[in-house]
Design a protein around this motif. Structure first.
Motif, mmCIF file in Angstrom:
data_model
loop_
_atom_site.group_PDB
_atom_site.id
_atom_site.type_symbol
_atom_site.label_atom_id
_atom_site.label_comp_id
_atom_site.label_asym_id
_atom_site.label_seq_id
_atom_site.Cartn_x
_atom_site.Cartn_y
_atom_site.Cartn_z
ATOM 1 N N LEU A 116 0.524 2.748 -3.228
ATOM 2 C CA LEU A 116 0.017 3.396 -2.022
ATOM 3 C C LEU A 116 -0.444 2.349 -1.031
ATOM 4 O O LEU A 116 -0.815 1.227 -1.392
ATOM 5 C CB LEU A 116 -1.175 4.305 -2.371
ATOM 6 C CG LEU A 116 -1.022 5.287 -3.542
ATOM 7 C CD1 LEU A 116 -2.352 5.967 -3.821
ATOM 8 C CD2 LEU A 116 0.072 6.298 -3.246
ATOM 9 N N GLY A 159 -3.358 5.975 1.628
ATOM 10 C CA GLY A 159 -2.983 6.870 0.556
ATOM 11 C C GLY A 159 -1.539 7.314 0.606
ATOM 12 O O GLY A 159 -1.115 8.146 -0.216
ATOM 13 N N THR A 160 -0.761 6.797 1.535
ATOM 14 C CA THR A 160 0.644 7.177 1.630
ATOM 15 C C THR A 160 1.406 6.532 0.480
ATOM 16 O O THR A 160 1.196 5.345 0.167
ATOM 17 C CB THR A 160 1.240 6.743 2.975
ATOM 18 O OG1 THR A 160 0.460 7.330 4.030
ATOM 19 C CG2 THR A 160 2.686 7.178 3.079
ATOM 20 N N VAL A 161 2.300 7.323 -0.094
ATOM 21 C CA VAL A 161 3.063 6.833 -1.228
ATOM 22 C C VAL A 161 4.166 5.904 -0.727
ATOM 23 O O VAL A 161 5.002 6.305 0.099
ATOM 24 C CB VAL A 161 3.677 7.991 -2.035
ATOM 25 C CG1 VAL A 161 4.532 7.448 -3.161
ATOM 26 C CG2 VAL A 161 2.590 8.909 -2.553
ATOM 27 N N ASN A 166 1.463 11.918 -0.247
ATOM 28 C CA ASN A 166 0.213 11.268 0.105
ATOM 29 C C ASN A 166 -0.832 11.595 -0.971
ATOM 30 O O ASN A 166 -0.862 12.698 -1.506
ATOM 31 C CB ASN A 166 -0.270 11.754 1.479
ATOM 32 C CG ASN A 166 -1.458 10.946 1.971
ATOM 33 O OD1 ASN A 166 -1.334 9.767 2.236
ATOM 34 N ND2 ASN A 166 -2.596 11.604 2.117
#
Length: 532
Positions: A153, A157-159, A170
């Motif tokens: 991440l 928090g974005t994958v 996310n």
């Protein structure tokens, strides 16, 4: 050197061997208890009990959620919720249990039956961008195969990289906090997907108290200390027990041994043994046995002395008539006796031979009564009728001898088991004893009286009586008064024979110390009567 096969080692070794076997059983039981305690401790600190939960999942499948024992399986802080296929709550066991879980949140909840290690690593890449690497290692319970998964991440928090199969794009802060704080939380979560009886897919989320590794470690350490202390403590107890028991047991045994040695040396035995009851009783029994043996030895010595005295009396009583017979016969053979005196000498020889024959017969009868195999041949008779018949035959002999007799025999039937010949001998000896030691004109007395289940027979006279010095031993063999011995009256065996015969009939005979009025001598005989 030959060994005594009866000996099985010292008493101390016997105690130790038996106590070792006993203690081994106790030790084995203690070890089993320790194992059980370990198992119970492991169960207490082991967190989620997956196998036990699966035994009660049928309640969940049937919709009987209230019957599911969450307090027992999940702990006091445990609870669970049931979510439908849209992840909406349809049942909540406790009000403090979260009512809603998103699909993304459930993704990071461990599956029931899986062991999971998850952690978040914060770092900067080569471009100094903040990155979060989430690593998860999953192991199915009962296997050793590990499955490692990764999720990368950015700082929002974005994958960026998904090797976990995460469905979202996310990871929010709540989900990230769950991952970061998962190891610190006192409770953990696990999920289990199942189908109900209608085929609908549901998800059960369990909250349970996690395993307290620190307390469990402390518990296992303390149990190891206990296990290691059991063996030396056991050895110490065995040693103390053996030494103490050996001291307590050896002391009375040594006292018993000392008593045996004293007995062998002929010394006086002491009866001051102390210790366990059984050993004291053994010591007392040995002292009593030794005393009885000493008394038996003393009686044997007295018996030997009596036999020696008996032989001396026999030789004395035999020697006198034999000497006279030999002297008179020699005088007649040598022709030194005048013809007018020869008949007198032959008459003396004849009378002495009669005395000698009576003495030999009496001694033979006494010897037969002394034999261990002697048993009277008893028959059931009316003792009153028996006595009357005997006295009737004896009456003329007494009257011709110048004696009177008074008889008191009841006119009734009294049955007794007696040897008729031997009992006649008793009556004969007692009456003849009065005739031989009293003058003509003496009144003899014979009476019978039934008392309960016994018959009392009294025989006596009003003659000169028995001297006090002879009264205590009148029933001893060869006991006669000095005057009687000098006059060669009696053998001294008559009363002894009477006593033997009465005792063989389980009766009692005695010389009465204070005769009834009008009598100077009285003998009483007690015998058992028989049922009619």
């Amino acid at each position: 050197m030959k060994t005594d096969k009866r000996k099985k080692g010292s008493f101390l070794s016997l105690i130790i061997r038996n106590y070792l076997w006993f203690s081994f059983a106790v030790l084995l039981a203690l070890m089993c208890i320790v194992v059980v305690i370990n198992w119970m401790g492991e169960q207490h600190f082991s967190g989620l009990k997956t196998k036990k939960i699966k035994k009660f999942t049928e309640y969940l499948e049937e919709g009987n959620y209230e019957k599911f024992p969450s307090d027992i399986l999940l702990g006091q802080k445990g609870a669970f919720v049931i979510l439908d296929e849209n992840f909406q709550m349809i049942y909540q066991s406790k009000s403090d249990m979260p009512k809603r879980f998103t699909e993304e949140e459930l993704f990071f909840v461990n599956e029931l039956g899986m062991k999971e290690k998850i952690k978040a690593i914060f770092y900067q890449d080569e471009n100094e961008n903040e990155r979060i690497l989430i690593q998860r290692e999953k192991t199915k319970e009962g296997t050793e195969k590990n499955k490692k998964e990764y999720l990368l991440l950015d700082n929002s928090g974005t994958v960026l990289v998904n090797q976990m199969g995460f469905t979202g794009k996310n990871v929010n802060q709540k989900e990230l906090d769950y991952i970061i704080k998962k190891g610190k939380n006192p409770v953990q979560y696990a999920k289990w997907e199942f189908k109900n009886k209608r085929g609908k897919r549901y998800t059960a989320v369990f909250r349970y108290e996690k395993k307290d590794a620190k307390k469990y470690l402390e518990f296992t350490k303390s149990m190891r200390v206990v296990q290691w202390l059991i063996l030396p403590l056991y050895a110490l107890i065995v040693a103390v027990f053996a030494v103490r028991l050996n001291h307590k047991v050896k002391r009375p045994l040594m006292a018993l041994k000392e008593s045996i040695v004293c007995y062998q040396k002929g010394q006086k035995l002491s009866n001051d043994n102390n210790g366990p009851d059984e050993f004291v009783e053994i010591g007392d029994d040995f002292v009593k046995l030794a005393q009885r043996l000493a008394e038996s030895e003393e009686r044997r010595k007295i018996s030997d002395e009596e036999k020696q005295q008996m032989l001396a009396d026999i030789s004395h009583d035999l020697k006198t008539p034999i000497t006279i017979i030999q002297g008179y016969a020699k005088a007649i053979c040598d022709g030194v006796i005048k013809e007018e005196n020869k008949q007198q000498y032959l008459q003396t020889i004849y009378h002495k031979s009669i005395v000698l024959n009576e003495l030999i017969n009496a001694f033979s009868e006494y010897s037969n009564l002394e034999h261990p195999d002697f048993r009277p041949v008893k028959t059931k008779v009316d003792i009153c009728e028996y006595a009357r018949e005997y006295l009737a035959t004896k009456y003329n002999e007494l009257v011709l001898g110048g004696f009177l007799i008074e008889v008191e025999v009841p006119e009734m039937i009294i049955w007794c088991q007696i040897d008729v010949q031997q009992m006649k001998r008793v009556f004969e000896n007692l009456i003849n004893n009065s005739v031989k030691h009293n003058k003509r004109g003496t009144m003899l007395f014979f009476s019978m009286k039934k008392e309960a289940d016994t018959i009392c027979i009294s025989i006596g006279d009003n003659g000169t009586g028995i001297p006090k010095e002879l009264a205590q031993m009148v029933f001893e063999p060869f006991v006669v008064g000095d005057e009687s011995r000098n006059s060669r009256q009696g053998t001294g065996l008559g009363l002894a024979i009477a006593k033997k015969i009465v005792e063989a009939h389980d009766g009692v005979i005695e010389l009465v110390k204070f005769p009834k009025e009008g009598l100077s001598t009285e003998f009483r005989i007690w015998m058992h009567t028989d049922k009619e």
